[in-house]
Design a protein around this motif. Sequence first.
Motif, PDB file in Angstrom:
ATOM      1  N   PHE A  98      -0.258   2.292  16.065  1.00 21.64           N
ATOM      2  CA  PHE A  98      -1.152   1.300  15.457  1.00 21.64           C
ATOM      3  C   PHE A  98      -0.351   0.177  14.805  1.00 21.64           C
ATOM      4  N   TRP A  99      -0.822  -1.059  15.008  1.00 18.29           N
ATOM      5  CA  TRP A  99      -0.300  -2.234  14.311  1.00 18.29           C
ATOM      6  C   TRP A  99      -1.484  -3.108  13.905  1.00 18.29           C
ATOM      7  N   THR A 100      -1.281  -3.901  12.880  1.00 21.19           N
ATOM      8  CA  THR A 100      -2.267  -4.916  12.547  1.00 21.19           C
ATOM      9  C   THR A 100      -1.556  -6.153  12.024  1.00 21.19           C
ATOM     10  N   ARG A 101      -2.106  -7.313  12.359  1.00 23.98           N
ATOM     11  CA  ARG A 101      -1.617  -8.572  11.781  1.00 23.98           C
ATOM     12  C   ARG A 101      -2.369  -8.767  10.481  1.00 23.98           C
ATOM     13  N   THR A 102      -1.623  -8.890   9.393  1.00 22.21           N
ATOM     14  CA  THR A 102      -2.262  -8.851   8.087  1.00 22.21           C
ATOM     15  C   THR A 102      -1.560  -9.794   7.114  1.00 22.21           C
ATOM     16  N   GLN A 103      -2.287 -10.110   6.051  1.00 21.95           N
ATOM     17  CA  GLN A 103      -1.732 -10.816   4.896  1.00 21.95           C
ATOM     18  C   GLN A 103      -2.597 -10.457   3.695  1.00 21.95           C
ATOM     19  N   GLN A 104      -2.124 -10.789   2.502  1.00 22.41           N
ATOM     20  CA  GLN A 104      -2.935 -10.589   1.298  1.00 22.41           C
ATOM     21  C   GLN A 104      -2.776 -11.780   0.370  1.00 22.41           C
ATOM     22  N   LEU A 105      -3.750 -11.914  -0.533  1.00 19.50           N
ATOM     23  CA  LEU A 105      -3.708 -12.988  -1.525  1.00 19.50           C
ATOM     24  C   LEU A 105      -2.401 -12.897  -2.309  1.00 19.50           C
ATOM     25  N   TYR A 106      -1.769 -14.037  -2.564  1.00 13.05           N
ATOM     26  CA  TYR A 106      -0.477 -14.048  -3.248  1.00 13.05           C
ATOM     27  C   TYR A 106      -0.635 -13.613  -4.703  1.00 13.05           C
ATOM     28  N   SER A 107       0.296 -12.775  -5.144  1.00 18.90           N
ATOM     29  CA  SER A 107       0.334 -12.363  -6.543  1.00 18.90           C
ATOM     30  C   SER A 107       1.747 -11.926  -6.880  1.00 18.90           C
ATOM     31  N   ASP A 108       2.173 -12.168  -8.130  1.00 21.19           N
ATOM     32  CA  ASP A 108       3.457 -11.656  -8.610  1.00 21.19           C
ATOM     33  C   ASP A 108       3.283 -10.352  -9.370  1.00 21.19           C
ATOM     34  N   SER A 109       2.048  -9.909  -9.537  1.00 20.95           N
ATOM     35  CA  SER A 109       1.764  -8.721 -10.329  1.00 20.95           C
ATOM     36  C   SER A 109       1.759  -7.481  -9.439  1.00 20.95           C
ATOM     37  N   ASP A 110       2.584  -6.494  -9.809  1.00 20.74           N
ATOM     38  CA  ASP A 110       2.617  -5.249  -9.051  1.00 20.74           C
ATOM     39  C   ASP A 110       1.251  -4.584  -9.027  1.00 20.74           C
ATOM     40  N   ASN A 116      -0.268  -4.459  -5.116  1.00 24.74           N
ATOM     41  CA  ASN A 116      -0.323  -3.091  -4.580  1.00 24.74           C
ATOM     42  C   ASN A 116      -1.745  -2.650  -4.249  1.00 24.74           C
ATOM     43  N   GLN A 117      -2.724  -3.536  -4.445  1.00 26.20           N
ATOM     44  CA  GLN A 117      -4.108  -3.228  -4.076  1.00 26.20           C
ATOM     45  C   GLN A 117      -4.361  -3.775  -2.657  1.00 26.20           C
ATOM     46  N   ASP A 118      -3.695  -3.128  -1.668  1.00 31.64           N
ATOM     47  CA  ASP A 118      -3.673  -3.750  -0.348  1.00 31.64           C
ATOM     48  C   ASP A 118      -4.070  -2.840   0.798  1.00 31.64           C
ATOM     49  N   LYS A 154      13.533  -7.771   4.903  1.00 28.02           N
ATOM     50  CA  LYS A 154      12.150  -7.609   4.469  1.00 28.02           C
ATOM     51  C   LYS A 154      11.351  -8.875   4.747  1.00 28.02           C
ATOM     52  N   GLN A 155      10.099  -8.670   5.166  1.00 27.41           N
ATOM     53  CA  GLN A 155       9.164  -9.765   5.387  1.00 27.41           C
ATOM     54  C   GLN A 155       8.103  -9.725   4.293  1.00 27.41           C
ATOM     55  N   ASP A 156       7.731 -10.893   3.810  1.00 30.83           N
ATOM     56  CA  ASP A 156       6.750 -11.009   2.733  1.00 30.83           C
ATOM     57  C   ASP A 156       5.415 -11.414   3.337  1.00 30.83           C
ATOM     58  N   GLY A 157       4.419 -10.515   3.258  1.00 36.57           N
ATOM     59  CA  GLY A 157       3.119 -10.769   3.852  1.00 36.57           C
ATOM     60  C   GLY A 157       2.112 -11.371   2.900  1.00 36.57           C
ATOM     61  N   ARG A 158       2.587 -11.875   1.764  1.00 35.34           N
ATOM     62  CA  ARG A 158       1.654 -12.549   0.857  1.00 35.34           C
ATOM     63  C   ARG A 158       1.389 -13.971   1.356  1.00 35.34           C
ATOM     64  N   ARG A 159       0.151 -14.410   1.206  1.00 31.08           N
ATOM     65  CA  ARG A 159      -0.311 -15.693   1.698  1.00 31.08           C
ATOM     66  C   ARG A 159       0.613 -16.822   1.227  1.00 31.08           C
ATOM     67  N   PRO A 160       1.009 -17.718   2.144  1.00 35.22           N
ATOM     68  CA  PRO A 160       0.419 -18.018   3.458  1.00 35.22           C
ATOM     69  C   PRO A 160       1.070 -17.269   4.628  1.00 35.22           C
ATOM     70  N   ASN A 161       1.962 -16.316   4.344  1.00 35.47           N
ATOM     71  CA  ASN A 161       2.651 -15.614   5.429  1.00 35.47           C
ATOM     72  C   ASN A 161       1.745 -14.579   6.090  1.00 35.47           C
ATOM     73  N   TRP A 162       2.056 -14.288   7.341  1.00 37.32           N
ATOM     74  CA  TRP A 162       1.423 -13.193   8.064  1.00 37.32           C
ATOM     75  C   TRP A 162       2.520 -12.227   8.521  1.00 37.32           C
ATOM     76  N   VAL A 163       2.197 -10.922   8.574  1.00 33.30           N
ATOM     77  CA  VAL A 163       3.142  -9.931   9.077  1.00 33.30           C
ATOM     78  C   VAL A 163       2.413  -8.963  10.010  1.00 33.30           C
ATOM     79  N   ASN A 211      -6.781  -6.997  -1.334  1.00 33.17           N
ATOM     80  CA  ASN A 211      -6.809  -6.071  -0.198  1.00 33.17           C
ATOM     81  C   ASN A 211      -6.283  -6.768   1.052  1.00 33.17           C
ATOM     82  N   GLY A 212      -5.484  -6.068   1.844  1.00 29.79           N
ATOM     83  CA  GLY A 212      -4.938  -6.664   3.043  1.00 29.79           C
ATOM     84  C   GLY A 212      -6.039  -7.018   4.029  1.00 29.79           C
TER      85      GLY A 212
END
Length: 812
Positions: A118-130, A134-136, A204-213, A250-251
């Motif tokens: 399984f794979w998914t193309r995903t991103q999440q809203l940007y945040s600096d707060s753990d 981590n709510q993804d 490491k790749q960062d999937g926080r917006r605007p990035n996609w992973v 959430n992702g």
Amino acid sequence: MATVGLLIPTAYGVNDVRYSYYGGGQQIWIPAARTAAVSANYGQVANFVEDSAANDPISGHAYYFPSTGLPADAWRVFCPDPPDTCTEDQAQADAWVQYEIFPADLPGDISLSGKWYFWTRTQQLYSDSDAEYNQDSDWLVVNGNPLGFSGTNDKGDIDITDHVPTDAEWYTAVTKGAVNEPQREYDRICNDIQHVEWPPGSPKQDGRRPNWVWLGNILANGNYRLNKNFKLINDRITFRIYEAEASAWNGCIDVICWSTIESYIPTDADFNQALILGQCPVQHTTSGSDPASHDNASNTTMTITGTDLHLVSSVKLVPSGGGTELVGTNLAAGAGNTTLTAEFPTQDAQWGTYDVVTLQPNCATKTLPGAFQLTCATATVFSGIEPGTVSNPQYPLQFTIKGANVTLLTSVTLVYANEDNPDNPHIVGTNLVPSGDDLIATFDLSCFNGEGGPAGPYHLEGTRNPDCSNPDRLSNALWVVKPPTGFACVWQPWAAPWSELNRGPDLDPDPVGEAYNPTNWDYSFSQDTNLGLAKDTPDSSTTAFHFFWDSQPPETGTRAGSGGVYQEISVTPGVPIEYSFWWKGQATYLANDNIWYELLLLDGPFNLYYADGYQEQTRQQNNPYMVRKKIGTDGNPFAWEQITDQTPADQGNYGPRPQTITPVNDVVTVVFKCGRVPSGRLEFLVDKIEVRQGGGSNLIANGDFESGTQVYSCENEWVFKDSCEADYWRWSPLTPPGCPNPFADYDADADVDQADFARFQLCYTGPTQPIVANECRCFDSNNDNYIDQIDAFAFEVCASGPGVAADPTCDD
């Protein structure tokens, strides 16, 4: 319970299922908007909604689980800091999306069965707060994924085939405390989006917006690759995604990709180039290519086989590990369009492994992974090593390596052939000297080498300078044999490396002198049976072999482990083994205990890698066979039972076990073993052992255990651990035969000098610690099981100096 469909109408092809064949496997691509059903619970129109803030989803739409309307804390997996901001007793919300894959969505060669990753193309809203990023994550549940499919601890999803699963049945797979409750390593998706690392060790790749992973692994569980079983049920593959941490962070899901091969990593370009059924009226196929290899001294003409190859517009050789592609020219289809020839500019090209890739406009690209090997003009090919077997090596030995261009090697290595252990001993060759077309190398397989040289098979490996590829490994090129010494016991005891070796008081002749306590083997029925198992025999004879995996009364301790006895016999290669024996046994049993009784036939001399490590795995280069195995399932004994090579085959983990073997070597090792995990009591009796070839005489000695000469001495054999062994090994405390004369000439070069004394110092034990390393036993001049001052004085008497012949009578 409300359910709604969100089949969003769009332009042709946007929400269609796509397919591809990248990396030599098969992929299925599902846009997030192609839903079959979405829950509408907790007063919401839908619990899985479009993420309008997602930037540039390649499918056109991205979706996620918001927390709107959900019960408080239902969506948290772990409570964030600071404490008391949520409760630890969380409930799983019934919020989900369902997807379905139909055979009609795909061409006929896409098999909707077996393991898919399984794979998914995903991103999440940007945040600096753990606590926020981590709510993804979400849970992935597949109908048809049974218990244990992805691993021993996999609790499965649901596997309902006789009706369409109800929402309540799906819900059990994400309910905490249910039999099939969600598991982080098997069911978690869209997790740790802010730092994606795949393959392990890559940047490491960062999937926080605007990035996609592209994400398909769980970082917190050893980079486990998510996979599920596909099974057509109701003529479709059905899976659901449930919220696990619904929130603004959430992702979101843009595209889902399922792949048949673990190594494949999706890309945006792969999705864009994937096919929709109907786009390609006639698809070419490829089944092979010839030649499989060529050297880079000239260009290569290759013939590819398959169907409809006249439709191919381009052929490439693509380096499997990356690099410059080689483009084929002068393409010509053969009769019936089942062959295609192309010329490739391989002269002076980089050596290595290449994929053969064929391209057809508006159709799928086909790949033959690793189908072509480009070698240098002077490639090295191993043919053998001499000698091929060494016995109990106690100092560095010279070997002759044979093959094509072996003199061009810059290094050679012997690698212990235990594929299960990445830390296997690697014995590096020294003093490389060409000898005609051969290469002379010295390997130190003695236990004084820091790596050690355990008994068993070794692979031969070599390296070249960057101008040429390394030779293929020569598997099982060398066998190191360490025959037992001391008493002439035809049945030799052994124990697995992880065993808790045990003893009874009557098997403890010298506690100070023991290296390890001996396992409990009994040829004379002198040991009591702890479980009340009758000490009888199948033919009313006097004795049978009795092995017990616990302490003798009055001691009450129990142990876990595996061990038994073995006997090596001389055989005629190419003639099947015929055998007959009787066994019975009993063990204490609790639920989930593992208990086993086994007969192994090893095609070659004894070694513990095969005797203990071989557990019916799909390991290459296996030369032994587990031919008989009985599993203990309760405390009731199984009575005397005769087993022969004609007894119907046992069912093993990978199909029926072989009933016998046809040896390729002139030695076969007969191994009887038993064991258990965890600790507990176990009794094992064996008798009337016969092994023959072609109806001839019995090749087993003392197969009825009636030989009086095999009783006391063999019952008191000890199990020592060789100082370099990867496994426990049976050694007698007696001086082995074949010691040099005089005893102090360790390297057998006819003098007694500093080189010999250096070995003596490593062996020195003093008067309180017994000898453990067998290599040291020749230094025990008075056979008292210690290397101490008495032996040092004897060494001094024999010392002659380098190049001066030692007196062979100095130790008389």
